[in-house]
Scaffold this motif. Structure first.
Motif, short mmCIF file in Angstrom:
data_model
loop_
_atom_site.label_atom_id
_atom_site.label_comp_id
_atom_site.label_asym_id
_atom_site.label_seq_id
_atom_site.Cartn_x
_atom_site.Cartn_y
_atom_site.Cartn_z
N GLY A 196 16.98 28.58 -4.92
CA GLY A 196 17.31 29.62 -3.96
C GLY A 196 16.42 30.84 -4.07
N ALA A 197 16.97 32.00 -3.76
CA ALA A 197 16.17 33.22 -3.67
C ALA A 197 16.69 34.28 -4.62
CB ALA A 197 16.20 33.75 -2.24
N LEU A 198 15.78 35.21 -4.97
CA LEU A 198 16.16 36.42 -5.68
C LEU A 198 16.47 37.45 -4.60
CD1 LEU A 198 16.33 37.93 -8.42
CD2 LEU A 198 13.97 38.63 -8.05
N THR A 247 12.72 35.48 -14.04
CA THR A 247 13.74 36.34 -13.46
C THR A 247 13.71 37.73 -14.09
OG1 THR A 247 15.15 34.43 -13.04
CG2 THR A 247 16.21 36.59 -13.05
N ILE A 248 13.64 37.80 -15.41
CA ILE A 248 13.63 39.07 -16.12
C ILE A 248 12.42 39.89 -15.69
CG2 ILE A 248 13.41 40.14 -18.38
CD1 ILE A 248 14.96 37.74 -19.51
N SER A 249 11.28 39.26 -15.59
CA SER A 249 10.05 39.95 -15.23
C SER A 249 10.15 40.57 -13.84
CB SER A 249 8.87 38.97 -15.30
OG SER A 249 7.70 39.59 -14.84
N ILE A 250 10.65 39.81 -12.89
CA ILE A 250 10.74 40.31 -11.51
C ILE A 250 11.78 41.42 -11.42
CG2 ILE A 250 11.36 39.67 -9.15
CD1 ILE A 250 10.21 36.92 -9.69
N LYS A 251 12.89 41.27 -12.12
CA LYS A 251 13.91 42.32 -12.10
C LYS A 251 13.36 43.62 -12.67
CE LYS A 251 18.13 39.54 -12.34
NZ LYS A 251 19.33 39.24 -13.14
N GLU A 252 12.57 43.51 -13.72
CA GLU A 252 11.98 44.71 -14.30
C GLU A 252 11.03 45.39 -13.32
OE1 GLU A 252 12.07 43.56 -19.05
OE2 GLU A 252 10.22 43.31 -17.89
N LYS A 253 10.28 44.56 -12.57
CA LYS A 253 9.37 45.13 -11.58
C LYS A 253 10.13 45.87 -10.49
CE LYS A 253 5.61 41.77 -12.13
NZ LYS A 253 4.85 40.67 -11.48
#
Length: 569
Positions: A534-536, A505-511
């Motif tokens: 579920g989904a981000l 989650t952290i990695s995708i949010k940073e992207k």
């Protein structure tokens, strides 16, 4: 037809899997025999699928297999059905390459020579769906089994002269043999297109505890976080119905629905269905003994929302249904409703008239609130009381007019607010007790006087809030600085898996942050519901073509109902 006769018929038709390809009575010129043959085939096709062989028999066959003993067709079928069995701390055959490769050879040989029959295939299905893992696709042997089921099905199908009912069901839901297993079924279930999966369960030999059911419900619950508020509201009844049908997932359904409801624009309006369903499942969120149970399923702010629902309903029932003989005091009802969203606890204490009233409304009220009611003693039979907790203070009101409101410290009250019996003069109405903070009279202009007194306790009416600490229902558009606290707690998620998800989650949010900052766009918010499969979700405040391209480049998809909303599974 008896079970024995049906079994013999099944064996006859499946022997070498060629009863139609090598010989057909319909090829002869005997109409009566042709008719009888077709009737028997129809009986066989419609026969209920027999349950998988007992574990004891599967273990015995697997032991013979490991000892390299010669196996009969029946033994092989038992081995096929036991590939995912674990016992005596031994890994399953699917987890042991040495043994599974031998099974592979046997299955491949049967498929190549058109010798894999329906019962063999069903046994393999049982192992495929019975493998104990939330992520079975990480096991290469399980993936190989998935491919054999696909090949095996078409091997069986091509030998048939006509399509059977079980084949039509498998054809429709062939997605269950792919990495997208469960998605089509989930969509049809949430849209009300299907209710009963017992047919598929029997035909494909899907165990009760299969990973497939978890995956289906993960898809269902993830969808409610990417649809609009209006669409979600329309689906609540459907979702609860699914939870009632598949009781194993009822807690997850309620957790997801209540969390989604908390983030909806209409959260101020109670959902009677969700409130009552959760009450029956988890008990009252207001009872101190049950709060921990609720917090295993939902976050604290969601629990506070439901407590506020109960408070509003309790106040309305108290001042209307339990009005006593003096009529409804609408002024008091309106006054306390201003504080209902801040009430963490309410308890109705019923007088003997209300407790024993056989009127339908009273019976329904008592049944619906079992465990949340007390009985009032030492008072006239028509009098009722209500205990309201705001902050660390109890406020005790009595039905009708002519009684003061008494205030006590919640952590130092002269009574147990959850007691089954409460005395009016020895517990709730104590003017001379040192534990009584004050009592408030309902004289002319009492509302403003009450406001002043409550303000001394740090209590003020907050309009349109769920809790006293939340003054804003509209989300603040500050990108990643906004905390997306949308986690749904599911009891069977492992800590290790949670940790992995959090790291991703952290990695995708940073992207997302880096990509949108590059184009100078910062008006968005992120919500993460992947802990329930579920989904981000990324929602933009305004439409932006560059942001649209960046999000799609990162694998996000836009939703049809809201062009500003993007999601990624």
């Amino acid at each position: 037809m008896s079970d024995t006769a049906l079994t013999n018929l099944q064996r006859y038709f499946e022997r070498k899997n060629d009863y139609e390809s090598r010989f057909s009575i319909s090829d002869l010129i005997f109409p009566s025999l042709t008719k009888t043959n077709n009737r028997l085939i129809d009986i066989f096709d419609k026969a209920e699928i027999k349950p998988p062989p007992p574990l004891k028999k599967r273990r015995k066959a697997i032991e013979s297999f490991k000892l390299k003993e010669e196996l009969s067709n029946t033994d092989w079928r038992l081995v096929f059905a036991g590939l995912s069995d674990r016992y005596d701390d031994n890994p399953s055959l699917l987890d042991q390459d040495e043994y599974f490769h031998k099974v592979q050879y046997e299955v491949e040989s049967r498929i190549c020579h058109d010798e894999l029959n329906r019962r063999d295939w069903l046994s393999l299905c049982f192992s495929y769906f019975g493998y104990e893992s939330d992520t079975p696709e990480k096991n290469k042997n399980w993936c190989a089994l998935q491919q054999y089921l696909d090949k095996g099905y078409f091997s069986i199908k091509k030998q048939q002269k006509r399509e059977k009912e079980w084949m039509r069901i498998i054809e429709k839901y062939n997605q269950i043999f792919t990495n997208s297993a469960g998605e089509l079924i989930a969509e049809e279930m949430i849209n009300g297109q299907i209710d009963d999966l017992s047919g598929l369960k029997k035909i494909a030999q899907v165990p009760e505890a299969s990973w497939l059911w978890r995956r289906i419900f993960n898809v269902i619950l993830s969808r409610i976080f990417i649809i609009s508020d209006d669409e979600f509201k329309m689906k609540i009844e459907r979702l609860v119905t699914l939870g009632c049908t598949y009781v194993r997932f009822m807690d997850d359904v309620l957790s997801a629905c209540l969390t989604r409801y908390y983030h909806a624009s209409f959260r101020q309006n109670p959902s009677t269905l969700l409130k009552q369903s959760a009450l029956e499942r988890w008990g009252s969120p207001q009872l101190r003994s049950s709060q921990n149970g609720w917090l295993q399923h939902v976050d604290e702010q969601v629990c506070l929302m439901v407590r506020a629902w109960f408070a509003k309903e309790d106040l309305q029932h108290f001042f209307q249904l339990l009005k006593g003989d003096r009529g409804v005091d609408q002024a008091r009802l309106s006054y306390w409703l201003k504080y209902a969203n801040q009430m963490s606890f309410t308890r109705i204490v019923m007088g003997s008239d209300a407790w024993n009233d056989l009127n339908t409304d009273f019976e329904e009220f008592r049944n619906r609130n079992k465990g949340r009611l007390s009985k009032l003693t030492e008072a006239a039979s028509h009098i009722n009381a209500v205990i309201m907790q705001i902050g660390n203070y109890f406020f005790v009101e009595f039905s009708g007019t002519g009684n003061a409101c008494y205030v006590y410290k919640a952590d130092d009250a002269p009574f147990n607010a959850e007691a089954k019996w409460l005395g009016m003069n020895t517990a709730l109405k104590l003017r001379g007790s040192p534990k009584t903070i004050t009592w408030l009279l309902h004289n002319a202009g009492w509302q403003s006087k009450f406001d002043d007194e409550l303000a001394k306790f740090g209590i003020r009416a907050v309009k349109h809030s769920i809790t006293a600490s939340q003054n804003e229902t509209k989300p603040e558009w500050i990108g990643l600085k906004t905390k997306a606290n949308h986690e749904i707690k599911i009891s069977d998620k492992k800590d290790q898996e949670k940790s992995k998800i959090e790291n991703v989650t952290i990695s995708i949010k940073e992207k997302v942050s880096i990509s949108l900052q590059k184009i100078g766009f910062n008006k968005y918010r992120i919500s993460d519901f992947r802990k329930v499969g579920g989904a981000l979700k990324v929602e933009l405040e305004i439409k932006n073509a560059q942001a649209d391209l960046e999000l799609k480049r990162l694998g996000f998809k836009s939703t049809n109902s809201n062009p500003l909303l993007y999601w990624k599974s």
